[in-house]
Design an enzyme around this catalytic site. Structure first.
Site, mmCIF file in Angstrom:
data_model
loop_
_atom_site.group_PDB
_atom_site.id
_atom_site.type_symbol
_atom_site.label_atom_id
_atom_site.label_comp_id
_atom_site.label_asym_id
_atom_site.label_seq_id
_atom_site.Cartn_x
_atom_site.Cartn_y
_atom_site.Cartn_z
ATOM 1 N N THR A 1 35.172 39.223 34.593
ATOM 2 C CA THR A 1 34.651 40.503 34.113
ATOM 3 C C THR A 1 34.840 40.571 32.611
ATOM 4 O OG1 THR A 1 35.344 41.476 36.219
ATOM 5 C CG2 THR A 1 34.682 42.983 34.480
ATOM 6 N N LYS A 27 40.482 33.535 39.672
ATOM 7 C CA LYS A 27 39.985 34.837 40.119
ATOM 8 C C LYS A 27 38.912 34.597 41.185
ATOM 9 C CE LYS A 27 39.245 39.374 38.062
ATOM 10 N NZ LYS A 27 39.003 40.127 36.816
ATOM 11 N N GLU A 50 52.003 41.267 39.250
ATOM 12 C CA GLU A 50 51.017 41.876 38.350
ATOM 13 C C GLU A 50 50.756 43.291 38.811
ATOM 14 O OE1 GLU A 50 47.849 39.077 38.800
ATOM 15 O OE2 GLU A 50 47.293 39.774 40.799
#
Length: 275
Positions: free
Chosen positions: A29, A141, A174
């Site tokens: 992204t 990802k 995270e």
């Protein structure tokens, strides 16, 4: 929202595409400012790593970069998502090496809440949903994001800005959509992501900035209580790009851990906003 599939403006995908069937692919992204895809080279490198890890077909990376730059023309502020699927075809898990990869691009407005969070800071709560440990997939990802979907539901129900996420051993990893750093004096820490988690683009940028600074950076495996002693906590992703944390509600019936300092945030923010 506008979509492009394999270079053509389109919003329909075959139902036998492996991104639909198995989450077989990876994505990134990208923040778009002034018609520029920020940190594009780092995004491409992470996609390349994902493609290699997943044994996906080779792509024409120059063609993909050119298409990205073409798509963001005229966009002053937005979010570009790039999804790479193994492609359409096959019934089971087995990999058909003859199928062509599917490249999906989408362009969306920039989320206004990130500007507010940069100014006001974020509130976090400890997620009851942990992340599974998988060293092989750690860092990339990939398209399997069910953990994040459930964590996001917790965030919305808890009315906080983000969640502190642990692995199945109870160690810090995270946030739902961001990486995390914390500071004690001139020592800065971030979780070791060798077992699970996403190696975020802004995390990489911050690591580079800290290497050439007066701060000392360590990659650690710590339980969440390490944050109770921190002078400062920040979270980051390619869109935020870096946000100060005001408080973390780690235990339901105990006081939140609160942070006043923004020393590290103020040091990093100008460079993190560059294209």
């Amino acid at each position: 929202m506008t979509y492009w599939i394999n270079g053509n403006q389109c919003d329909q995908l075959p139902v036998n595409d492996r991104s639909v069937q198995f989450g077989d692919g990876c994505f990134t992204t990208i923040r778009v400012e002034q018609e520029q895809p920020a940190l594009l080279s780092l995004h491409i490198k992470r996609l390349q790593k994902g493609v290699e890890k997943l044994f996906m077909p080779a792509l024409d990376w120059t063609q993909l970069e050119n298409h990205i730059k073409q798509v963001v023309q005229g966009c002053e502020s937005g979010v570009l998502k790039v999804i790479l699927s193994r492609g359409a075809g096959g019934r089971g898990y087995g990999i058909d090496h003859e199928i062509e990869p599917t490249k999906i691009l989408s362009l969306n407005p920039y989320p206004a809440q990130y500007i507010t969070l940069r100014q006001n800071g974020a509130e976090l709560a400890l997620s009851p949903i942990s992340m599974g440990i998988n060293p092989y997939l750690a860092g990339i990802k990939h398209l399997n994001r069910l953990e994040q979907v459930l964590i996001k539901r917790f965030i919305e129900q808890s009315k906080v800005d983000e969640a502190l996420v642990l692995d199945s051993d109870g160690l810090l990893v995270e946030c739902c959509t961001a990486n995390i750093f914390w500071r004690k004096g001139k020592n800065v820490y971030t979780p070791d992501l060798s077992q699970c988690g996403v190696e975020g683009i802004m995390r990489q940028k911050i690591i580079e900035l800290l290497v050439d600074s007066d701060y000392s950076l360590s990659f650690v495996m710590r339980y969440p209580e390490a944050l109770s002693h921190a002078d400062e906590v920040i979270i980051c992703n390619s869109l935020m790009p870096v946000v100060p944390v005001n408080q973390i509600q780690a235990h339901k019936y105990q006081p939140a851990w609160k942070y006043q300092s923004r020393e590290l945030h103020e040091y990093l923010l100008p460079e993190c906003l560059t294209l």
